[in-house]
Motif scaffolding. Sequence first.
Motif, PDB file in Angstrom:
ATOM      1  N   GLU A   1       0.851  -1.178   0.000  1.00  0.00           N
ATOM      2  CA  GLU A   1       0.000   0.000   0.000  1.00  0.00           C
ATOM      3  C   GLU A   1       0.890   1.232   0.000  1.00  0.00           C
ATOM      4  O   GLU A   1       1.818   1.326   0.813  1.00  0.00           O
ATOM      5  CB  GLU A   1      -0.865  -0.026   1.276  1.00  0.00           C
ATOM      6  N   LEU A   2       0.657   2.147  -0.923  1.00  0.00           N
ATOM      7  CA  LEU A   2       1.416   3.397  -0.932  1.00  0.00           C
ATOM      8  C   LEU A   2       0.616   4.420  -0.144  1.00  0.00           C
ATOM      9  O   LEU A   2      -0.495   4.801  -0.539  1.00  0.00           O
ATOM     10  CB  LEU A   2       1.667   3.876  -2.361  1.00  0.00           C
ATOM     11  N   VAL A   3       1.151   4.836   0.980  1.00  0.00           N
ATOM     12  CA  VAL A   3       0.485   5.817   1.832  1.00  0.00           C
ATOM     13  C   VAL A   3       1.067   7.191   1.511  1.00  0.00           C
ATOM     14  O   VAL A   3       2.242   7.450   1.786  1.00  0.00           O
ATOM     15  CB  VAL A   3       0.709   5.482   3.325  1.00  0.00           C
ATOM     16  N   PRO A   4       0.265   8.077   0.882  1.00  0.00           N
ATOM     17  CA  PRO A   4       0.842   9.365   0.453  1.00  0.00           C
ATOM     18  C   PRO A   4       1.249  10.230   1.644  1.00  0.00           C
ATOM     19  O   PRO A   4       0.661  10.144   2.719  1.00  0.00           O
ATOM     20  CB  PRO A   4      -0.312  10.033  -0.319  1.00  0.00           C
ATOM     21  N   VAL A   5       2.281  11.019   1.430  1.00  0.00           N
ATOM     22  CA  VAL A   5       2.779  11.945   2.441  1.00  0.00           C
ATOM     23  C   VAL A   5       2.627  13.363   1.893  1.00  0.00           C
ATOM     24  O   VAL A   5       3.061  13.653   0.775  1.00  0.00           O
ATOM     25  CB  VAL A   5       4.264  11.667   2.761  1.00  0.00           C
ATOM     26  N   ASP A   6       1.999  14.219   2.655  1.00  0.00           N
ATOM     27  CA  ASP A   6       1.761  15.591   2.226  1.00  0.00           C
ATOM     28  C   ASP A   6       3.044  16.410   2.373  1.00  0.00           C
ATOM     29  O   ASP A   6       3.270  17.096   3.369  1.00  0.00           O
ATOM     30  CB  ASP A   6       0.622  16.198   3.059  1.00  0.00           C
ATOM     31  N   MET A   7       3.887  16.346   1.334  1.00  0.00           N
ATOM     32  CA  MET A   7       5.188  17.015   1.384  1.00  0.00           C
ATOM     33  C   MET A   7       5.014  18.531   1.477  1.00  0.00           C
ATOM     34  O   MET A   7       5.707  19.209   2.237  1.00  0.00           O
ATOM     35  CB  MET A   7       6.021  16.669   0.149  1.00  0.00           C
ATOM     36  N   LYS A   8       4.071  19.043   0.708  1.00  0.00           N
ATOM     37  CA  LYS A   8       3.854  20.489   0.717  1.00  0.00           C
ATOM     38  C   LYS A   8       3.485  20.974   2.114  1.00  0.00           C
ATOM     39  O   LYS A   8       3.849  22.075   2.518  1.00  0.00           O
ATOM     40  CB  LYS A   8       2.726  20.864  -0.263  1.00  0.00           C
ATOM     41  N   GLY A   9       2.725  20.125   2.829  1.00  0.00           N
ATOM     42  CA  GLY A   9       2.325  20.480   4.186  1.00  0.00           C
ATOM     43  C   GLY A   9       3.403  20.163   5.217  1.00  0.00           C
ATOM     44  O   GLY A   9       3.176  20.317   6.421  1.00  0.00           O
ATOM     45  N   GLY A  10       4.565  19.706   4.733  1.00  0.00           N
ATOM     46  CA  GLY A  10       5.669  19.407   5.649  1.00  0.00           C
ATOM     47  C   GLY A  10       5.436  18.201   6.529  1.00  0.00           C
ATOM     48  O   GLY A  10       6.053  18.058   7.592  1.00  0.00           O
ATOM     49  N   ALA A  11       4.544  17.306   6.072  1.00  0.00           N
ATOM     50  CA  ALA A  11       4.194  16.148   6.910  1.00  0.00           C
ATOM     51  C   ALA A  11       5.401  15.267   7.215  1.00  0.00           C
ATOM     52  O   ALA A  11       5.446  14.588   8.245  1.00  0.00           O
ATOM     53  CB  ALA A  11       3.105  15.327   6.223  1.00  0.00           C
ATOM     54  N   HIS A  12       6.374  15.266   6.309  1.00  0.00           N
ATOM     55  CA  HIS A  12       7.537  14.385   6.491  1.00  0.00           C
ATOM     56  C   HIS A  12       8.438  14.844   7.631  1.00  0.00           C
ATOM     57  O   HIS A  12       9.284  14.083   8.106  1.00  0.00           O
ATOM     58  CB  HIS A  12       8.328  14.272   5.183  1.00  0.00           C
ATOM     59  N   LYS A  13       8.250  16.106   8.058  1.00  0.00           N
ATOM     60  CA  LYS A  13       9.095  16.643   9.134  1.00  0.00           C
ATOM     61  C   LYS A  13       8.385  16.621  10.479  1.00  0.00           C
ATOM     62  O   LYS A  13       8.887  17.182  11.459  1.00  0.00           O
ATOM     63  CB  LYS A  13       9.500  18.090   8.805  1.00  0.00           C
TER      64      LYS A  13
ATOM     65  N   PHE B   1      14.998  11.156  10.287  1.00  0.00           N
ATOM     66  CA  PHE B   1      15.647  12.122   9.404  1.00  0.00           C
ATOM     67  C   PHE B   1      14.628  12.931   8.593  1.00  0.00           C
ATOM     68  O   PHE B   1      14.996  13.803   7.811  1.00  0.00           O
ATOM     69  CB  PHE B   1      16.658  11.426   8.475  1.00  0.00           C
ATOM     70  N   GLY B   2      13.338  12.632   8.778  1.00  0.00           N
ATOM     71  CA  GLY B   2      12.308  13.434   8.137  1.00  0.00           C
ATOM     72  C   GLY B   2      12.333  13.359   6.626  1.00  0.00           C
ATOM     73  O   GLY B   2      12.133  14.358   5.933  1.00  0.00           O
ATOM     74  N   GLN B   3      12.619  12.167   6.101  1.00  0.00           N
ATOM     75  CA  GLN B   3      12.668  12.007   4.647  1.00  0.00           C
ATOM     76  C   GLN B   3      11.808  10.817   4.247  1.00  0.00           C
ATOM     77  O   GLN B   3      11.639   9.860   5.001  1.00  0.00           O
ATOM     78  CB  GLN B   3      14.115  11.770   4.175  1.00  0.00           C
ATOM     79  N   ILE B   4      11.275  10.894   3.027  1.00  0.00           N
ATOM     80  CA  ILE B   4      10.559   9.733   2.501  1.00  0.00           C
ATOM     81  C   ILE B   4      11.521   8.931   1.641  1.00  0.00           C
ATOM     82  O   ILE B   4      12.505   9.470   1.141  1.00  0.00           O
ATOM     83  CB  ILE B   4       9.317  10.152   1.668  1.00  0.00           C
ATOM     84  N   PRO B   5      11.306   7.616   1.492  1.00  0.00           N
ATOM     85  CA  PRO B   5      10.187   6.868   2.032  1.00  0.00           C
ATOM     86  C   PRO B   5      10.508   6.196   3.374  1.00  0.00           C
ATOM     87  O   PRO B   5      11.663   6.132   3.771  1.00  0.00           O
ATOM     88  CB  PRO B   5       9.998   5.774   0.968  1.00  0.00           C
ATOM     89  N   ALA B   6       9.469   5.723   4.010  1.00  0.00           N
ATOM     90  CA  ALA B   6       9.619   4.782   5.102  1.00  0.00           C
ATOM     91  C   ALA B   6       8.807   3.562   4.706  1.00  0.00           C
ATOM     92  O   ALA B   6       7.842   3.665   3.951  1.00  0.00           O
ATOM     93  CB  ALA B   6       9.111   5.376   6.408  1.00  0.00           C
ATOM     94  N   LEU B   7       9.231   2.383   5.189  1.00  0.00           N
ATOM     95  CA  LEU B   7       8.497   1.165   4.865  1.00  0.00           C
ATOM     96  C   LEU B   7       8.148   0.422   6.141  1.00  0.00           C
ATOM     97  O   LEU B   7       8.970   0.340   7.065  1.00  0.00           O
ATOM     98  CB  LEU B   7       9.338   0.249   3.960  1.00  0.00           C
TER      99      LEU B   7
END
Lengths: 263, 215
Positions: B30-42, B52-58
């Motif tokens: 399943e690919l779970v989208p990350v809202d990069m624009k919203g800074g969700a990865h941080k 490290f606040g970077q995609i991807p994670a598995l």
Amino acid sequence: MRTILQGSLLPPPPIKLSHSSLLFSPSHSHYSNLKFTTKSSPSPPTITMASIKVHGVPMSTATMRVLAALYEKDLDFELIPVDMRAGAHKQEPFVSLNPFGQIPALQDGDLTLFESRAITEYIADEYSEKGEKLMCPGCNKVKAITKVWLNVEGQQFDPIASKIAFERIFKGMFGMTTDPAAVQELEGKLVRVLDIYEARLSKSEFLACDCFTLADLHHLPVIHYLMGTDSKTLFESRPKVAEWVKKITARPAWAKVVDLQKQ
Amino acid sequence: MAGIKVHGVPISTTTMRVLATLYEKGLDFELVPVDMKGGAHKQEPLISLNPFGQIPALLDGDLTLFESRAITEYIAEEYSDKGEKLLCQGCKKLKAITKVWLQVEGQQFDPIASKLAYERVFKGMLGMTTDPAAAEELEAKLVKVLDIYEARLSKSPFLAGDCFTLADLHHLPIIYYLMGTESKKLFESRPKVSEWIKKITARPAWVKVLNLQKK
């Protein structure tokens, strides 16, 4: 190939390296492009004793990474010096061992390898039953965590830390001066990585698990150099990181690598 | 519900590296989208998956991994009996040579090529302009690496040997982006490199990764 002299195996002769032939060369790209035109010193005589040969120099961080793994595994090897000042690493016969013209290269029988982190992984796999275990014991899932932190060293820590080491130490060796603004910027990035290490080492004795692995070992050379500079404060001010640095630098195998530099 | 979850986005080169591997292996995920624009990865919850606040994670069951090249290696080993083999079969010597070229991608190719992709492709997406001097300098470094690749690929069809491995796969995302820019000439002017790229980008698993971007 082992050469048997007078019916017994002799230990390899000590590697004598004169100061003029010692030149640090990290895998750092613009560093390894520097060449010197001074006359190369004659290479010490080599007797082929061990099946493992490492082409490199004891001051090179990448070479040190491989030497540390060999000492951890208690393996016989021969260190064949490379005349960095004369640019030997950019010419034949060395470039046939590593087309990227960087030290170290390792030969084991008819296998030739380069890239220090590929070499150490090969050593850990091929000689898994010898010396120290350098991988977390367990199934693929446990192994996977080691792979994560191996990549963290190679992709998050080293790109920053090796540039700091270049600025603070190796530039000086080449008659260049440290750029304080560059150092400040790099240290600003490194502290973010070290904060993550601090959190990680609060949960785990070593980076990947509760045992020392290649993921820790790969950090040794650059940390060794940085701990001899003002940048050491970044490590010393983080208690878990400081404790980890003390532990890994106290390992007997590492002490042997550092000793090689003194010869 | 799939056992494997990937947190990332289809246009991210590192996410694409992982997706390619999963498709090569024929694995459900399943690919779970990350809202990069919203800074969700941080932020939480993602930062608990990757500090490290970077995609991807598995996630695979109770295992959480980050760093794309660690993830792909895990997939190749854990699911070695499924789908395509992504590591050369045979003796330890071949395994060791694969490790060499895995490091070459990660230490020699990617640091230069990903900066070039940033200049030529991603800056534009972020409303910034390419710095032509920077691009030129990066290309001058990249050609030295590609000359070595040309020599290597004259001796074996893939980087590690006779079979497609992760050492080739790891290059796919960045090469894909660069082939859509004027930097493509660096690859096209080297016949063995060019042939290799045609082969690896034609793989059905890679096509599936690109299709994800179109959704």
